[in-house]
Design a protein around this motif. Structure first.
Motif, PDB file in Angstrom:
ATOM      1  N   ASN A  73      57.758 -23.477  13.513  1.00 34.39           N
ATOM      2  CA  ASN A  73      57.866 -24.071  14.564  1.00 34.39           C
ATOM      3  C   ASN A  73      59.410 -23.700  15.173  1.00 34.39           C
ATOM      4  N   ARG A 122      60.260 -19.967  14.540  1.00 32.90           N
ATOM      5  CA  ARG A 122      58.818 -19.629  13.991  1.00 32.90           C
ATOM      6  C   ARG A 122      58.469 -19.191  12.645  1.00 32.90           C
ATOM      7  N   ASN A 129      61.046 -26.502  16.667  1.00 31.08           N
ATOM      8  CA  ASN A 129      61.668 -27.906  16.966  1.00 31.08           C
ATOM      9  C   ASN A 129      63.432 -27.752  17.289  1.00 31.08           C
TER      10      ASN A 129
END
Length: 166
Positions: A70, A65, A72
């Protein structure tokens, strides 16, 4: 060694620094992984490896993060192995188990590379939780269930949980 998993769970909760989503996710994946493993009759070493991997599978999420914006799966796999190795270095677990946990954490978003029952069950447990948390459609759940789930227990849980989901 059974108490060791509980110690690692507490340590992982602390590591999550109050992020309730991360804590709830890891504990749910752990619960499903433990249930599937026990019902499938895993030996003690494989069961413990699975449980530790389930607790640590998303260890890279906070870093991802911050670093990538993110979580992913590609980033989790890339960053997770070294973090898991560091997390477990003074755990008292034998090196073979640590190596396997690191491998599982580094591959838990790659269903095409399953090389053992611990890996298969980790994928199934994570999917059971992700299907709910991400609000997958019944059609998507059915497609994945037919293609990815291999254990009798995982298939039964998927069917029981999502066949009549509202």
């Amino acid at each position: 060694m059974k108490g060791k998993v509980s110690e690692l769970a507490a340590k992982m909760i602390d590591y999550s620094a109050g992020n309730l989503h991360d804590i709830n996710h890891l504990m749910k994946v752990y619960g499903y992984a433990r249930t599937i493993g026990v019902c499938e009759g895993l030996d003690d070493n494989t069961q413990m490896t699975l449980e530790v991997a389930a607790l640590l599978h998303d260890i890279a999420c906070p870093l991802c993060r911050e670093k990538y914006g993110n979580t992913n799966g590609v980033y989790q796999e890339q960053e997770g192995g070294p973090l898991a190795a560091e997390f477990l270095k003074d755990s008292g677990l034998d090196q073979a188990m640590i190596d396997r946990v690191v491998y599982l954490v580094s591959h838990h978003h790659t269903p095409s590379q399953v090389d053992g029952i611990d890996y298969q069950i980790l994928l199934e447990a994570d999917y059971l939780v992700n299907a709910d948390e991400s609000h997958y459609t019944r059609a998507a759940i059915q497609a994945v269930g037919d293609g990815m789930f291999r254990t009798a227990t995982g298939k039964a849980l998927l069917k029981t949980m999502y066949q009549n989901a509202r």
